[in-house]
Write a protein that holds these residues in place. Structure first.
Motif, short mmCIF file in Angstrom:
data_model
loop_
_atom_site.label_atom_id
_atom_site.label_comp_id
_atom_site.label_asym_id
_atom_site.label_seq_id
_atom_site.Cartn_x
_atom_site.Cartn_y
_atom_site.Cartn_z
N HIS A 127 -2.86 133.05 25.69
CA HIS A 127 -2.35 132.66 24.38
C HIS A 127 -1.55 133.80 23.78
O HIS A 127 -1.95 134.96 23.83
CB HIS A 127 -3.49 132.26 23.42
N VAL A 134 -2.73 133.51 13.01
CA VAL A 134 -3.95 132.90 13.54
C VAL A 134 -5.11 133.08 12.56
O VAL A 134 -5.85 132.14 12.26
CB VAL A 134 -4.32 133.50 14.91
N GLU A 138 -6.92 129.91 10.62
CA GLU A 138 -8.34 129.63 10.78
C GLU A 138 -9.08 129.78 9.46
O GLU A 138 -10.07 129.09 9.22
CB GLU A 138 -8.91 130.51 11.89
N ASN A 157 -12.06 128.49 20.98
CA ASN A 157 -10.86 129.08 21.60
C ASN A 157 -11.23 129.88 22.85
O ASN A 157 -10.61 130.92 23.13
CB ASN A 157 -10.09 129.95 20.60
N ASN A 161 -13.07 125.16 24.63
CA ASN A 161 -12.59 124.67 23.34
C ASN A 161 -11.19 125.18 23.05
O ASN A 161 -10.84 126.31 23.41
CB ASN A 161 -13.54 125.13 22.23
N ILE A 162 -10.39 124.33 22.41
CA ILE A 162 -9.07 124.71 21.91
C ILE A 162 -9.04 124.34 20.43
O ILE A 162 -9.09 123.16 20.09
CB ILE A 162 -7.94 123.98 22.65
N THR A 164 -6.98 126.42 17.96
CA THR A 164 -5.67 126.80 17.45
C THR A 164 -4.62 126.67 18.55
O THR A 164 -4.83 127.16 19.66
CB THR A 164 -5.68 128.26 16.94
N ASN A 166 -1.63 128.18 19.70
CA ASN A 166 -0.84 129.38 19.51
C ASN A 166 0.60 129.17 19.95
O ASN A 166 0.95 128.12 20.51
CB ASN A 166 -1.48 130.55 20.26
N GLN A 169 0.66 129.00 25.19
CA GLN A 169 -0.68 128.76 25.73
C GLN A 169 -0.61 128.49 27.23
O GLN A 169 0.37 127.91 27.72
CB GLN A 169 -1.31 127.51 25.08
N TRP A 171 -3.54 126.78 29.96
CA TRP A 171 -4.88 126.25 30.20
C TRP A 171 -4.97 125.83 31.66
O TRP A 171 -4.12 125.06 32.14
CB TRP A 171 -5.15 125.02 29.31
N ASN A 224 0.93 122.91 14.31
CA ASN A 224 -0.49 122.70 14.62
C ASN A 224 -0.96 121.38 14.06
O ASN A 224 -1.61 120.59 14.76
CB ASN A 224 -1.33 123.85 14.07
N LYS A 228 -1.84 118.90 17.22
CA LYS A 228 -3.25 118.80 17.58
C LYS A 228 -3.69 117.36 17.74
O LYS A 228 -4.37 117.02 18.74
CB LYS A 228 -4.12 119.56 16.56
#
Length: 234
Positions: A127, A134, A138, A157, A161-162, A164, A166, A169, A171, A224, A228
Protein backbone atom coordinates in the motif's frame (compact mmCIF):
# COMPACT_ATOMS: atom_id res chain seq x y z
CA UNK A 1 -3.94 19.74 4.97
CA UNK A 2 -0.18 19.28 4.76
CA UNK A 3 0.98 16.02 3.22
CA UNK A 4 4.00 13.99 4.23
CA UNK A 5 6.34 12.23 1.84
CA UNK A 6 4.84 9.38 -0.12
CA UNK A 7 5.42 5.94 1.43
CA UNK A 8 5.02 2.54 -0.17
CA UNK A 9 4.94 -0.47 2.19
CA UNK A 10 5.26 -4.10 1.13
CA UNK A 11 4.33 -6.97 3.46
CA UNK A 12 5.54 -10.56 3.13
CA UNK A 13 4.50 -13.40 5.42
CA UNK A 14 7.52 -14.41 7.49
CA UNK A 15 8.34 -18.10 7.87
CA UNK A 16 10.51 -19.94 10.34
CA UNK A 17 11.52 -22.19 7.44
CA UNK A 18 13.18 -19.33 5.52
CA UNK A 19 16.06 -17.68 7.33
CA UNK A 20 16.63 -13.94 7.24
CA UNK A 21 19.85 -14.52 5.30
CA UNK A 22 18.12 -16.64 2.67
CA UNK A 23 15.28 -14.15 2.23
CA UNK A 24 17.59 -11.13 2.10
CA UNK A 25 19.95 -12.77 -0.41
CA UNK A 26 17.07 -13.66 -2.74
CA UNK A 27 15.53 -10.19 -2.41
CA UNK A 28 18.85 -8.47 -3.15
CA UNK A 29 19.45 -10.65 -6.23
CA UNK A 30 16.07 -9.67 -7.67
CA UNK A 31 16.53 -5.98 -6.83
CA UNK A 32 19.86 -5.99 -8.70
CA UNK A 33 17.93 -6.79 -11.88
CA UNK A 34 15.45 -3.93 -11.57
CA UNK A 35 16.00 -0.67 -13.50
CA UNK A 36 16.55 2.73 -11.91
CA UNK A 37 15.45 4.45 -9.83
CA UNK A 38 14.71 1.54 -7.48
CA UNK A 39 17.13 -1.13 -8.74
CA UNK A 40 20.17 -1.87 -6.58
CA UNK A 41 22.83 -2.27 -9.26
CA UNK A 42 25.86 -0.17 -8.36
CA UNK A 43 24.65 0.53 -4.83
CA UNK A 44 26.19 -0.42 -1.52
CA UNK A 45 23.92 -3.30 -0.52
CA UNK A 46 24.26 -4.32 3.13
CA UNK A 47 24.45 -7.99 4.11
CA UNK A 48 21.55 -9.71 5.82
CA UNK A 49 20.98 -7.97 9.16
CA UNK A 50 21.19 -9.81 12.46
CA UNK A 51 18.50 -9.62 15.13
CA UNK A 52 20.89 -9.82 18.05
CA UNK A 53 18.73 -9.53 21.18
CA UNK A 54 15.83 -7.97 19.29
CA UNK A 55 12.73 -9.49 17.68
CA UNK A 56 13.55 -7.95 14.33
CA UNK A 57 16.49 -6.94 12.15
CA UNK A 58 16.57 -3.83 9.96
CA UNK A 59 18.52 -2.61 6.95
CA UNK A 60 18.64 0.50 4.77
CA UNK A 61 19.45 1.25 1.15
CA UNK A 62 20.85 4.66 0.29
CA UNK A 63 20.04 5.82 -3.24
CA UNK A 64 21.82 8.54 -5.16
CA UNK A 65 18.57 10.49 -5.56
CA UNK A 66 18.10 12.81 -2.56
CA UNK A 67 15.11 11.87 -0.45
CA UNK A 68 14.63 8.42 -1.99
CA UNK A 69 15.02 5.74 0.69
CA UNK A 70 14.33 2.04 1.09
CA UNK A 71 14.20 0.42 4.50
CA UNK A 72 13.41 -3.12 5.51
CA UNK A 73 12.78 -5.15 8.62
CA UNK A 74 12.77 -8.91 9.03
CA UNK A 75 11.03 -10.71 11.88
CA UNK A 76 13.05 -12.91 14.25
CA UNK A 77 13.17 -16.52 13.09
CA UNK A 78 13.70 -18.28 16.42
CA UNK A 79 11.63 -21.46 16.69
CA UNK A 80 10.28 -20.48 20.10
CA UNK A 81 8.91 -17.18 18.78
CA UNK A 82 5.33 -17.92 17.81
CA UNK A 83 3.90 -16.04 14.85
CA UNK A 84 0.26 -14.99 14.93
CA UNK A 85 -1.87 -14.60 11.81
CA UNK A 86 -1.41 -10.82 11.81
CA UNK A 87 0.50 -8.27 9.71
CA UNK A 88 2.54 -7.41 12.82
CA UNK A 89 4.50 -10.62 12.18
CA UNK A 90 5.34 -9.80 8.56
CA UNK A 91 8.67 -9.03 6.99
CA UNK A 92 8.35 -5.49 5.62
CA UNK A 93 9.98 -3.15 3.14
CA UNK A 94 9.07 0.50 2.72
CA UNK A 95 10.08 3.10 0.15
CA UNK A 96 9.71 6.83 0.75
CA UNK A 97 10.23 9.83 -1.50
CA UNK A 98 9.01 13.36 -2.15
CA UNK A 99 6.23 13.16 -4.78
CA UNK A 100 7.31 16.48 -6.28
CA UNK A 101 10.99 15.51 -6.61
CA UNK A 102 12.51 16.79 -9.85
CA UNK A 103 14.42 13.50 -10.22
CA UNK A 104 11.47 11.12 -9.76
CA UNK A 105 8.47 10.66 -12.02
CA UNK A 106 5.63 10.08 -9.57
CA UNK A 107 3.28 8.32 -11.99
CA UNK A 108 6.03 6.06 -13.30
CA UNK A 109 6.84 5.01 -9.75
CA UNK A 110 3.22 4.02 -9.15
CA UNK A 111 2.51 2.43 -12.53
CA UNK A 112 5.85 0.84 -13.44
CA UNK A 113 8.44 0.63 -10.68
CA UNK A 114 6.62 -0.35 -7.49
CA UNK A 115 5.22 -3.61 -8.95
CA UNK A 116 8.75 -4.87 -9.58
CA UNK A 117 9.67 -4.43 -5.92
CA UNK A 118 6.47 -6.22 -4.83
CA UNK A 119 7.53 -9.21 -6.94
CA UNK A 120 11.15 -9.02 -5.74
CA UNK A 121 10.06 -9.08 -2.09
CA UNK A 122 7.38 -11.72 -2.72
CA UNK A 123 4.77 -9.51 -1.10
CA UNK A 124 1.23 -10.54 -0.29
CA UNK A 125 0.09 -6.96 0.33
CA UNK A 126 1.35 -3.49 -0.48
CA UNK A 127 0.00 0.00 0.00
CA UNK A 128 1.24 3.46 -0.95
CA UNK A 129 -0.06 6.57 0.72
CA UNK A 130 0.33 10.07 2.06
CA UNK A 131 0.48 9.39 5.78
CA UNK A 132 -1.63 12.25 7.01
CA UNK A 133 -4.46 11.32 4.71
CA UNK A 134 -4.79 7.79 6.05
CA UNK A 135 -4.76 8.92 9.68
CA UNK A 136 -7.41 11.56 9.07
CA UNK A 137 -9.60 9.27 6.95
CA UNK A 138 -9.58 6.65 9.69
CA UNK A 139 -10.28 9.33 12.31
CA UNK A 140 -13.40 10.25 10.32
CA UNK A 141 -14.53 6.63 10.61
CA UNK A 142 -13.27 6.04 14.15
CA UNK A 143 -16.40 4.31 15.46
CA UNK A 144 -16.58 1.88 12.55
CA UNK A 145 -12.85 1.22 12.75
CA UNK A 146 -13.00 0.59 16.50
CA UNK A 147 -15.66 -2.08 16.03
CA UNK A 148 -13.32 -3.93 13.68
CA UNK A 149 -10.32 -3.50 15.96
CA UNK A 150 -12.32 -4.95 18.86
CA UNK A 151 -12.92 -8.18 16.95
CA UNK A 152 -10.25 -10.84 17.63
CA UNK A 153 -10.70 -12.35 14.15
CA UNK A 154 -9.99 -9.11 12.24
CA UNK A 155 -6.54 -7.79 11.35
CA UNK A 156 -7.47 -4.28 10.23
CA UNK A 157 -5.74 -3.42 6.95
CA UNK A 158 -3.74 -6.59 7.48
CA UNK A 159 -3.92 -10.24 6.51
CA UNK A 160 -7.71 -10.53 6.28
CA UNK A 161 -9.15 -7.02 6.06
CA UNK A 162 -9.19 -3.99 3.76
CA UNK A 163 -10.53 -0.85 5.42
CA UNK A 164 -8.74 1.98 3.60
CA UNK A 165 -8.21 2.14 -0.16
CA UNK A 166 -4.79 3.70 -0.35
CA UNK A 167 -3.40 5.46 -3.42
CA UNK A 168 -1.74 2.21 -4.52
CA UNK A 169 -2.60 -1.32 -3.37
CA UNK A 170 -1.51 -4.89 -4.01
CA UNK A 171 -3.53 -7.85 -2.70
CA UNK A 172 -2.48 -11.44 -3.35
CA UNK A 173 -4.98 -14.23 -4.05
CA UNK A 174 -5.29 -15.23 -0.40
CA UNK A 175 -5.87 -11.67 0.81
CA UNK A 176 -8.48 -11.10 -1.91
CA UNK A 177 -10.42 -14.16 -0.80
CA UNK A 178 -10.13 -13.45 2.91
CA UNK A 179 -10.92 -9.72 2.77
CA UNK A 180 -13.22 -9.52 -0.25
CA UNK A 181 -14.60 -13.02 -0.70
CA UNK A 182 -13.62 -13.23 -4.35
CA UNK A 183 -10.50 -13.36 -6.54
CA UNK A 184 -8.41 -10.95 -8.56
CA UNK A 185 -10.39 -11.36 -11.80
CA UNK A 186 -13.49 -10.05 -10.04
CA UNK A 187 -11.47 -7.14 -8.60
CA UNK A 188 -10.31 -6.26 -12.11
CA UNK A 189 -13.84 -6.54 -13.46
CA UNK A 190 -15.28 -4.27 -10.78
CA UNK A 191 -12.57 -1.60 -11.02
CA UNK A 192 -11.86 -1.53 -14.77
CA UNK A 193 -12.58 1.94 -16.14
CA UNK A 194 -12.95 3.37 -12.64
CA UNK A 195 -9.25 3.67 -11.65
CA UNK A 196 -6.06 4.70 -13.50
CA UNK A 197 -4.65 1.15 -13.38
CA UNK A 198 -5.79 -2.30 -12.31
CA UNK A 199 -3.90 -5.37 -13.47
CA UNK A 200 -2.82 -8.87 -12.47
CA UNK A 201 0.43 -9.19 -10.53
CA UNK A 202 1.71 -12.61 -9.50
CA UNK A 203 -1.42 -14.42 -8.25
CA UNK A 204 -3.06 -11.18 -7.09
CA UNK A 205 -4.05 -7.74 -8.28
CA UNK A 206 -2.25 -4.39 -8.38
CA UNK A 207 -4.37 -1.24 -8.27
CA UNK A 208 -3.55 2.45 -8.66
CA UNK A 209 -6.58 4.22 -7.23
CA UNK A 210 -5.22 7.68 -7.94
CA UNK A 211 -1.99 8.84 -9.61
CA UNK A 212 -2.24 12.60 -9.09
CA UNK A 213 0.69 13.90 -6.99
CA UNK A 214 -1.52 16.87 -6.05
CA UNK A 215 -4.27 14.64 -4.66
CA UNK A 216 -6.20 16.46 -1.95
CA UNK A 217 -7.57 14.87 1.19
CA UNK A 218 -11.11 15.57 -0.01
CA UNK A 219 -10.38 13.70 -3.25
CA UNK A 220 -8.86 10.82 -1.27
CA UNK A 221 -12.02 10.53 0.82
CA UNK A 222 -14.22 10.84 -2.28
CA UNK A 223 -12.72 7.89 -4.15
CA UNK A 224 -12.78 5.78 -0.96
CA UNK A 225 -16.46 6.58 -0.46
CA UNK A 226 -17.20 5.83 -4.12
CA UNK A 227 -15.15 2.66 -4.64
CA UNK A 228 -15.38 0.81 -1.34
CA UNK A 229 -19.02 -0.10 -2.11
CA UNK A 230 -17.97 -1.18 -5.63
CA UNK A 231 -15.66 -3.72 -4.00
CA UNK A 232 -18.25 -4.71 -1.41
CA UNK A 233 -16.31 -3.12 1.45
CA UNK A 234 -18.04 -1.40 4.37
Amino acid sequence: MRRSNFRFYIHSRASHDTSIETRHTAFAARMMKLPPPLGWKGLNVPPAPDCGDELGASFEIVYAIPGLELDGRYIYRGETYKYEDEAFYDDKVWISFAPKSAEIDYRSMLHEHFPGVVVAFEGYAAHGYFGGYVVNFEDLHAAELQKLQDRPDIDVNGRNNIFTLNVVQYWDAELCQRALGYGRDEVIKRLSGKVPLVRPLMDGVYVVFNDNPDLTFEEFCAYNDRLKPVLGLQ
